[in-house]
Structures are given as structure tokens and as C-alpha cells.
Design a protein around this motif. Structure first.
Motif, PDB file in Angstrom:
ATOM      1  N   SER A  63       7.661  29.703  18.147  1.00  0.00           N
ATOM      2  CA  SER A  63       8.109  30.957  18.463  1.00  0.00           C
ATOM      3  C   SER A  63       8.459  31.609  17.081  1.00  0.00           C
ATOM      4  O   SER A  63       8.740  30.920  16.120  1.00  0.00           O
ATOM      5  N   PRO A  64       8.378  33.167  17.045  1.00  0.00           N
ATOM      6  CA  PRO A  64       8.977  33.755  15.967  1.00  0.00           C
ATOM      7  C   PRO A  64      10.256  33.414  15.340  1.00  0.00           C
ATOM      8  O   PRO A  64      10.498  33.461  14.268  1.00  0.00           O
ATOM      9  N   ALA A  65      11.117  32.731  16.292  1.00  0.00           N
ATOM     10  CA  ALA A  65      12.609  32.582  16.146  1.00  0.00           C
ATOM     11  C   ALA A  65      12.691  31.185  15.381  1.00  0.00           C
ATOM     12  O   ALA A  65      13.813  30.811  15.368  1.00  0.00           O
ATOM     13  N   GLN A  66      11.794  30.463  15.357  1.00  0.00           N
ATOM     14  CA  GLN A  66      11.745  28.954  15.218  1.00  0.00           C
ATOM     15  C   GLN A  66      10.597  28.247  14.297  1.00  0.00           C
ATOM     16  O   GLN A  66       9.700  28.636  14.449  1.00  0.00           O
ATOM     17  N   LEU A  67      10.978  27.399  13.190  1.00  0.00           N
ATOM     18  CA  LEU A  67       9.992  27.057  12.398  1.00  0.00           C
ATOM     19  C   LEU A  67      10.185  25.579  12.473  1.00  0.00           C
ATOM     20  O   LEU A  67      11.235  24.839  12.414  1.00  0.00           O
ATOM     21  N   LEU A  68       9.134  24.741  12.797  1.00  0.00           N
ATOM     22  CA  LEU A  68       8.965  23.101  12.530  1.00  0.00           C
ATOM     23  C   LEU A  68       8.402  22.947  11.456  1.00  0.00           C
ATOM     24  O   LEU A  68       7.329  22.860  11.116  1.00  0.00           O
ATOM     25  N   LEU A  69       9.131  22.029  10.479  1.00  0.00           N
ATOM     26  CA  LEU A  69       8.778  21.529   9.328  1.00  0.00           C
ATOM     27  C   LEU A  69       8.379  20.148   9.550  1.00  0.00           C
ATOM     28  O   LEU A  69       9.074  19.210  10.172  1.00  0.00           O
ATOM     29  N   VAL A  70       7.005  19.713   9.127  1.00  0.00           N
ATOM     30  CA  VAL A  70       6.512  18.734   9.858  1.00  0.00           C
ATOM     31  C   VAL A  70       6.257  17.533   8.365  1.00  0.00           C
ATOM     32  O   VAL A  70       5.486  18.323   7.534  1.00  0.00           O
ATOM     33  N   CYS A  71       6.632  16.557   8.188  1.00  0.00           N
ATOM     34  CA  CYS A  71       6.581  15.642   7.321  1.00  0.00           C
ATOM     35  C   CYS A  71       5.692  14.494   7.584  1.00  0.00           C
ATOM     36  O   CYS A  71       6.292  13.554   8.523  1.00  0.00           O
ATOM     37  N   ARG A  72       4.437  14.282   7.416  1.00  0.00           N
ATOM     38  CA  ARG A  72       3.504  13.238   7.961  1.00  0.00           C
ATOM     39  C   ARG A  72       3.389  12.003   6.733  1.00  0.00           C
ATOM     40  O   ARG A  72       2.972  12.442   5.786  1.00  0.00           O
ATOM     41  N   VAL A  73       3.838  10.833   7.119  1.00  0.00           N
ATOM     42  CA  VAL A  73       3.628   9.974   6.053  1.00  0.00           C
ATOM     43  C   VAL A  73       2.747   8.731   6.768  1.00  0.00           C
ATOM     44  O   VAL A  73       2.929   8.334   7.988  1.00  0.00           O
ATOM     45  N   THR A  74       1.839   8.222   5.910  1.00  0.00           N
ATOM     46  CA  THR A  74       0.648   7.465   6.728  1.00  0.00           C
ATOM     47  C   THR A  74       0.119   6.501   5.383  1.00  0.00           C
ATOM     48  O   THR A  74       0.264   6.830   4.379  1.00  0.00           O
ATOM     49  N   GLY A  75      -0.529   5.402   6.047  1.00  0.00           N
ATOM     50  CA  GLY A  75      -1.145   4.501   4.984  1.00  0.00           C
ATOM     51  C   GLY A  75      -0.462   3.691   4.363  1.00  0.00           C
ATOM     52  O   GLY A  75      -0.821   3.150   3.513  1.00  0.00           O
ATOM     53  N   PHE A  76       0.797   3.267   4.678  1.00  0.00           N
ATOM     54  CA  PHE A  76       1.691   2.565   3.828  1.00  0.00           C
ATOM     55  C   PHE A  76       1.750   1.081   4.473  1.00  0.00           C
ATOM     56  O   PHE A  76       1.675   0.940   5.787  1.00  0.00           O
ATOM     57  N   TYR A  77       2.042   0.062   3.671  1.00  0.00           N
ATOM     58  CA  TYR A  77       2.361  -1.376   3.959  1.00  0.00           C
ATOM     59  C   TYR A  77       3.335  -2.024   2.749  1.00  0.00           C
ATOM     60  O   TYR A  77       2.937  -1.734   1.925  1.00  0.00           O
TER      61      TYR A  77
ATOM     62  N   VAL B 246       0.850  -0.973  -0.132  1.00  0.00           N
ATOM     63  CA  VAL B 246       0.132  -0.008   0.004  1.00  0.00           C
ATOM     64  C   VAL B 246       1.009   1.313  -0.188  1.00  0.00           C
ATOM     65  O   VAL B 246       1.772   1.387   0.674  1.00  0.00           O
ATOM     66  N   PRO B 247       0.862   2.207  -1.087  1.00  0.00           N
ATOM     67  CA  PRO B 247       1.776   3.244  -1.111  1.00  0.00           C
ATOM     68  C   PRO B 247       1.273   4.349   0.106  1.00  0.00           C
ATOM     69  O   PRO B 247       0.357   4.415   0.492  1.00  0.00           O
ATOM     70  N   PRO B 248       2.138   5.004   0.483  1.00  0.00           N
ATOM     71  CA  PRO B 248       2.287   6.036   1.481  1.00  0.00           C
ATOM     72  C   PRO B 248       1.807   7.236   0.796  1.00  0.00           C
ATOM     73  O   PRO B 248       1.665   7.650  -0.292  1.00  0.00           O
ATOM     74  N   VAL B 249       0.981   7.878   1.879  1.00  0.00           N
ATOM     75  CA  VAL B 249       0.476   9.508   1.566  1.00  0.00           C
ATOM     76  C   VAL B 249       1.256  10.431   2.610  1.00  0.00           C
ATOM     77  O   VAL B 249       1.265  10.104   3.649  1.00  0.00           O
ATOM     78  N   ALA B 250       1.867  11.235   2.012  1.00  0.00           N
ATOM     79  CA  ALA B 250       2.662  11.988   2.530  1.00  0.00           C
ATOM     80  C   ALA B 250       2.177  13.884   2.331  1.00  0.00           C
ATOM     81  O   ALA B 250       2.026  14.211   1.421  1.00  0.00           O
ATOM     82  N   THR B 251       2.218  14.347   3.564  1.00  0.00           N
ATOM     83  CA  THR B 251       2.082  15.799   3.662  1.00  0.00           C
ATOM     84  C   THR B 251       3.113  16.803   4.461  1.00  0.00           C
ATOM     85  O   THR B 251       3.795  15.996   5.167  1.00  0.00           O
ATOM     86  N   VAL B 252       3.370  17.800   3.875  1.00  0.00           N
ATOM     87  CA  VAL B 252       4.286  18.551   4.602  1.00  0.00           C
ATOM     88  C   VAL B 252       3.646  19.945   5.001  1.00  0.00           C
ATOM     89  O   VAL B 252       2.912  20.713   4.371  1.00  0.00           O
ATOM     90  N   PHE B 253       3.804  20.329   6.400  1.00  0.00           N
ATOM     91  CA  PHE B 253       3.222  21.424   6.872  1.00  0.00           C
ATOM     92  C   PHE B 253       4.132  22.082   7.888  1.00  0.00           C
ATOM     93  O   PHE B 253       5.119  21.422   8.043  1.00  0.00           O
ATOM     94  N   ALA B 254       3.779  23.073   8.356  1.00  0.00           N
ATOM     95  CA  ALA B 254       5.043  23.921   9.439  1.00  0.00           C
ATOM     96  C   ALA B 254       4.011  24.345  10.674  1.00  0.00           C
ATOM     97  O   ALA B 254       2.931  24.457  10.676  1.00  0.00           O
TER      98      ALA B 254
END
Length: 712
Positions: A217-231, A205-213
Motif C-alpha cells: 500500500s502507499p503507506a507501507q514499504l516492505l524491505l526484503v532481504c533474500r539470502v540463498t545458496g549457503f552451507y 558455500v558462501p551466501p548470496v544476498a539481495t535486497v529489494f522492496a
């Protein structure tokens, strides 16, 4: 002749003929088995076989037969081999039970006793293999078999481990046979399963990936890559900075690979960056289902600038609004005029009442965060517990230990689990959302049971919650049940003063009774006629071991633990707060008078409130209406009893309150008939005054309105 050793029954299925090509990747076959020895005459055996993360077959605790999850697993063995395996399997289980009882007798091990065995083999693509088998007791490693040294080795420093180790190593013939099974028969069986179950085992089952932030705090940015639904489970997720892979470091945090409810997997990878560092970022995902391709999800760094600007603007606007509100309040709060004093006083009083009752309101709406610092029961749970109809019906002289848990299935990949336990109406144990760590809400809770017992209970309940959520999700998926939906469970036991007890297990679906376990008949019974209820009842009935374990936990363990909790929490459980009662009247019409007896602030919950007419208790009837007992915000209770009477019936009335905190005394609050007459008179006078005022206003208005021709 020495009977077959109890460990060998796990590996009898591996003695199958056949030569197969080697696997394309590492294959791990595991057999997980648990034996619960309640006493010398009662034993339950549970076992499941896994190839990778796919369940192959289980051993039925009722008759020790083998149930296959897949048709191809049954095809992996011939009929003759299956017949021999079944006969040897039952004999081996009997010998195992006899051996453990002998061990417990010689080493003076107390019941109940739990033995866990983990065995199997790893088969590598190059054809090499490694067998393993470990034995645990009471949740701790006991002994393990060393394949290189061909002998058993103790895994803890104890007399029990030394005795079992010496006993098993003395059986040389069995040790040699075990080595053969782990090194030859097990890999052969894995190849057989891989051949017959190729379609299932090679499911992709292929993965589904999304990227968001996220911006903590104004001095830091967290980039999140969420990968789900894979087998299957193996996957590679990496962050690229300007096309180059970001190496491991403190700024990179990748979660473990976690299972979804639909038998797929998910993970998250978080990269901490500076909002305006001038680099480009992308999340790269590689998975077997994608072949030689990769998923590349870019993140444009310049998009963070508007976010920072918006955040700063919002902060400034919030500060400005706050400053304006303070300025307005200071300039508008001037000493009230004489005519406004009463109105201002009423407002202040209203605010005071609102502030006092706010905890009660919030507990039923939005307060769902557990406070571990104060170690007080979460008020949301407390309110929900007390507002469930019939949950706390008074059983005179009884004690109750009830466990509540809720499964909120949001979608196919997410389920929110809430759980708490209550002794009487005191929530004393709950589990933290997300981690499901146990929170002991009173100082006396944890010392009530030995630490190993808490560990066993936590492990057992964690497995139970996981398997129950998985089973319900799978049943819902098969019947295409629409999301979201909620399952609610209440289970526990009641202990009565005469020493008798009762236990129960009820499961609800979307707030409707769904399925229950009949303790007397030892069977599951659905409470509604729906396809889902039929499916769940069928699935639960198949697992006889689940029903037997449930009976033991509720009829034995629950009662025993309740007695210990009552002993340690005596001061909390025996807390008594006397009630405060007031009597007043309402006059909905001149022909009817409603006498209201309001009783509040009492604990514990059981109370008796009755109306007396001329010294005699008023029997139940349409004129008598008593509310349910409701919780206050301070963990006490309240109720109201209303009696409808005729204003001039010539009788005397009083409200009688009996409560444990009052001992043999009773509160008796009489209603003065003169007050009723005065109240009726005042009501009539007020109505006449209002009518006269209204008539006068109309007359004055008509006198002041000019005629059509402009003349007065």
C-alpha cells in the motif's frame, strides 16, 4: 540367553575403537528407522543415518546390508568391526520383527503396523554428550528412553505404551547396555566420522544476498532481504536501522531456514517500514564461510519516493482511462438503424457464446488458483486431465484411481510441485502449492478414511515428494542437465468388475516417456535411451524398499481406498446427464457431402456414436471420422462424428447415440435427403449469385473510369 534387543542394532556401528579430538561445534548423529508390518509374514525395514544434515549410510531393505554414501564413512570403521556389525545387525532386525509381532498379538494390534525409531546422540564442543532414543507407532510418540533416570517412559496414555514400557524396563541388562551405547559408543563414533569426513562435513558455500522492496500500500514499504545458496545451515541475518540492529518485533519477520535442491539453504527477512521515515537501512549477513567478514547490503530509503509517485500516477491514469471508456460507451451506444439491426444482433449473439465458453478457455490457459471456498475441482487440472491422450480410455466396467504430479524445476534452487488425485474423471483431492496442504474437494472425501489414515498418507506422500524431487535434482545436476525442465508422473490403479485389478507408475521428462515400473516383473524400465534415464533407472533400482513399498501401496492400499471412496462418493460418481445430439451437413464441394453428428452435454464420459446407412452400422473407414471425447466447461463432454458421402447416392442415413443415462434406449437422429439436395442447390445458387454480382461490379467500374483523353 536373552537375544539382543531390537533397538540395539541401531547402535552397533558406534562400538568402534579410537580416541579423537573433540568437535569444534555441536554435532548431532541421528538414526531414523521405519518398519512397515503389512501382515504377520511381511515386513519392510528402512533406515538412514545422518550426521548433521549429511546422510552417512542406509540399511538396504532387501538384504539388511549397509550402504555407505561416502568412502570416508566406510573408512571410519575397521574391517573386523564391519564384519561383526553386519552379523549382529541382521540378528537384531530378526529379533525386532519377532518382538513386534509378539506385541501385536498380545495387545491385539491390527495390521498394517508402522513402527518408527529415532535415536542418536549430541556431542558438544566441550566434550559433553547427550544420548536419546524415541519410539513411535502409527505416527504418534509411544515411548522414550530417559538417560538421566536410565529407564523407559511412556509418551501416551494407552495400554500399548504401558505394556511396551513395562516389557523393556524389565530387561535390566539391555537397559544398561543401551545406556553405554548412547553415552559412550555413539559419541566415539561421531568423533570417528568427523575425523574421516572432515572435508565433506566442513564444506562451506558462501551466501548470496539481495535486497529489494515490495509496496502492499502507499503507506507501507516492505524491505526484503533474500539470502540463498549457503552451507552449512547456521546463519545470522539482521536488519540495521541507521547502523543499529533492529530488535525483534511485529515489523520484523524472518522465515525459517529452508533447503534448496542443490543441498544448500535459503531464507528471507522482511522489515516493514514507513516509505518516508528518514532512516537508512541495510541487511547484514554473517556466515561461517565469510570468516570475520559480513555481507552488508544497503537499501536507500529515498528510492521509495519515485516508486510511490509512479504508483499514484499509474492509479490516476487507470482511473482516467476507465472514465473515458465509460463516457465513450454511453455516447456511442445509440439505437441502431434498420439496416444495422441484423449486424448488431449477430454481435450480441457472438458475445453471448464467448461469455459461455470463457471458463473452458481460461481453464487451459491461466486459471491455476485453487478455490477452497467453493470446494470445486480446479478447472486447470480438470482440463489437463481430460486432454491427456489415452488417460481415460474406456475400460468397460472398470473404476480408476489415478494420481498426477508435476515437478517444474526452474533452476537449481526452485522446484514447483503440482499434484492432484482423480477418481474416474473427478478430481477429488489436491495439494495447495507452496504449503502442500491437502485440499479435500468434495464433502464425502475426508470421511471416507479414518483421520489417522489421512495423517499417515499425508506424511508418507510429503516425504515421497521431497525425496523424489531431491533425487531427480541430484541426477540432473550430475549430468549437467540444462534448466528449466519438467518431470511428470502418473500412478494409480484400475479395478475391474470381475474383481481383478491393475496398477502402474509412469514418469515422463519434458512430455516424453521416461521411466516406468513394471508391476509384473517388479523392476524399473527406462522408456528412452538417454544418460539421464539410465542414471535415474539405476538410482531407483538401488532402493529395493521403494519398489516394494510402491507395489504394496498400488496393489493393496490403492484398491482398498478406491472402494471406500466409491462407497462414500456414490452420488457424485453416479451422476448422469443425457446427451443432446444434432445432425447437419457441410458441402465442401458439389461432389461431396459431409454429414456431421454433434453430441454434447453428456456425463459420464463413455459413449457410443455410430452412423447407420439404410439401418446398417457404417464400419470404420476413410469416409468416417470421429473426434476424441473432449470436455465442456460444465464438466460434461462432447464429440463429433463426420461421415463423407456422395450427395446423390440414394441411401438413407441416421446417427445413433447410446449412453448410460439413456438406459436401454438410443437416440436416433435421421438425415433428410431432401435437405441435402436443397443445401446443394442453395450452395450452387449462392455461388452463381456471387459470380454475377462480381461480374456486374467489374462492368460498372469500367463504365465509370474515364478514358486516357478525359472523354467518357
Amino acid at each position: 540367553m536373552q537375544p539382543p534387543h531390537f533397538l540395539l542394532f541401531f547402535f552397533l556401528p558406534f562400538l568402534l575403537p579410537g580416541i579423537w579430538a573433540g568437535p569444534k561445534e555441536l554435532q548431532v548423529f541421528q538414526l531414523l528407522q521405519t518398519c512397515l508390518f503389512t501382515n504377520y509374514s511381511s515386513t519392510e525395514v528402512f533406515a538412514v543415518a545422518l550426521l548433521g544434515d549429511v546422510a552417512i549410510y542406509v540399511i538396504d531393505p532387501a538384504d539388511w546390508s549397509i550402504h555407505y554414501h561416502w568412502p570416508w564413512a566406510h573408512q571410519a570403521a575397521s574391517e573386523g568391526d564391519m564384519a561383526k556389525m553386519k552379523s549382529h545387525l541382521k540378528l537384531s532386525i530378526r529379533n525386532m520383527i519377532q518382538y513386534v509381532h509378539e506385541m501385536a498379538h498380545k495387545m491385539q494390534v491390527d495390521y498394517p503396523l508402522v513402527i518408527q525409531i529415532h535415536g542418536g546422540c549430541e556431542l558438544h564442543p566441550n566434550g559433553t554428550s547427550r544420548g536419546f532414543i524415541d519410539v513411535g507407532e502409527g505416527g504418534r510418540d509411544l515411548i522414550a528412553f530417559n538417560m538421566e533416570k536410565k529407564q523407559w517412559e511412556p509418551q501416551q496414555q494407552s495400554l500399548l505404551a504401558d505394556w511396551v514400557n513395562e516389557s523393556l524396563n524389565s530387561k535390566k541388562a539391555i537397559t544398561g547396555l543401551l545406556e553405554h551405547i548412547l553415552s559412550i559408543s555413539c559419541p566415539s563414533h561421531v568423533l570417528s566420522l568427523c575425523s574421516y569426513g572432515k572435508a565433506t562435513l566442513e564444506r562451506q558455500v558462501p551466501p548470496v544476498a539481495t535486497v529489494f522492496a515490495r509496496m502492499p500500500s502507499p503507506a507501507q514499504l516492505l524491505l526484503v532481504c533474500r539470502v540463498t545458496g549457503f552451507y552449512p545451515r547456521p546463519i545470522s541475518v539482521a536488519w540495521l536501522r541507521d547502523g543499529q540492529e533492529v530488535p525483534p518485533g511485529p515489523e520484523l519477520n524472518t522465515s525459517a531456514i529452508l533447503p534448496n535442491a542443490d543441498l544448500t539453504y535459503q531464507l528471507r527477512s522482511v522489515l516493514a517500514v514507513a516509505p518516508q521515515d528518514g532512516h537508512s537501512y541495510a541487511c547484514r549477513v554473517r556466515h561461517r564461510s565469510l570468516g570475520s567478514r559480513s555481507l552488508l547490503i544497503p537499501w536507500e530509503n529515498r528510492s521509495s519516493a519515485p516508486t510511490i509517485t509512479i504508483s499514484i500516477i499509474v492509479l490516476f491514469l487507470a482511473a482516467a482511462a476507465y472514465a473515458v471508456a465509460i463516457w465513450w460507451w454511453k455516447h456511442s451506444t445509440s439505437p441502431p438503424a434498420a439496416g444495422a439491426t441484423l449486424r448488431h444482433g449477430l454481435d450480441v449473439k457472438k458475445d453471448a457464446v464467448t461469455a459461455h465458453t470463457a471458463p473452458s478457455s481460461s481453464c487451459c490457459t491461466c486459471s491455476c488458483t485453487l478455490s477452497t471456498s467453493t470446494m470445486q475441482p480446479p478447472r486447470l487440472f480438470h482440463c489437463l486431465l481430460l486432454l491427456v491422450p489415452g488417460t481415460w480410455a474406456d475400460l468397460e466396467g472398470s473404476c480408476k484411481l489415478h494420481i498426477f504430479h508435476t515437478f517444474d524445476f526452474r533452476n537449481t534452487t526452485f522446484v514447483d510441485v503440482s499434484i492432484w488425485a482423480a477418481l474416474e474423471d473427478i478430481i477429488f483431492v489436491t495439494r495447495e502449492k507452496g504449503t502442500l496442504n491437502t485440499l479435500y474437494l468434495y464433502p464425502w472425501v475426508y470421511p471416507a478414511l479414518p483421520a489417522p489414515e489421512w495423517e499417515n498418507l499425508n506424511n508418507l506422500f510429503h516425504i515421497y515428494l521431497h525425496n523424489l524431487a531431491l533425487s531427480l535434482s541430484e541426477d540432473a545436476r550430475q549430468l549437467q542437465t540444462p534448466y528449466p525442465f519438467v518431470f511428470q508422473c502418473v500412478t494409480g490403479c484400475n479395478l475391474y468388475r470381475n474383481g481383478s485389478y491393475s496398477s502402474f507408475y509412469h514418469l515422463a521428462y519434458n512430455a516424453h516417456n521416461f521411466i516406468s515400473f513394471n508391476m509384473d516383473k517388479a523392476r524399473w524400465e527406462r522408456q528412452q535411451e538417454s544418460e539421464l534415464a539410465v542414471q535415474v533407472e539405476k538410482q531407483f533400482s538401488i532402493f529395493v524398499g521403494f519398489a516394494e513399498t510402491l507395489q504394496h501401496l498400488l496393489n493393496v492400499t490403492c484398491i482398498d481406498h478406491m472402494r471406500k471412496f466409491i462407497e462414500h462418493g456414490k452420488a457424485t460418481l453416479e451422476r448422469q446427464v443425457p446427451p443432446v445430439a444434432t445432425v447437419f451437413a457441410r458441402t465442401p464441394s458439389p461432389a461431396q457431402l459431409l454429414l456431421v453428428c454433434r453430441v454434447t452435454g453428456f456425463y459420464p464420459r463413455p459413449i457410443n456414436v455410430a452412423w447407420l446407412r439404410d439401418g446398417q452400422e457404417v464400419p470404420p473407414g476413410p469416409e468416417l471420422n470421429t473426434s476424441a471425447i473432449l470436455p465442456n466447461a460444465d464438466l460434461t463432454y462432447q464429440l463429433r462424428s463426420v461421415l463423407a458421402v456422395a450427395p446423390q447416392d440414394g441411401h438413407s442415413y441416421a446417427c445413433r447415440v447410446r449412453h448410460r443415462s439413456l438406459g436401454s434406449r438410443s437416440l436416433l437422429i435421421p438425415w433428410d435427403r431432401s435437405k441435402a439436395a436443397l443445401g446443394v442447390g442453395i450452395t450452387i445458387a449462392v455461388l452463381l449469385a456471387v459470380a454475377a454480382t462480381f461480374a456486374g461490379a467489374i462492368w460498372l467500374y469500367r463504365r465509370r473510369v474515364p478514358d486516357d483523353d478525359g472523354c467518357h
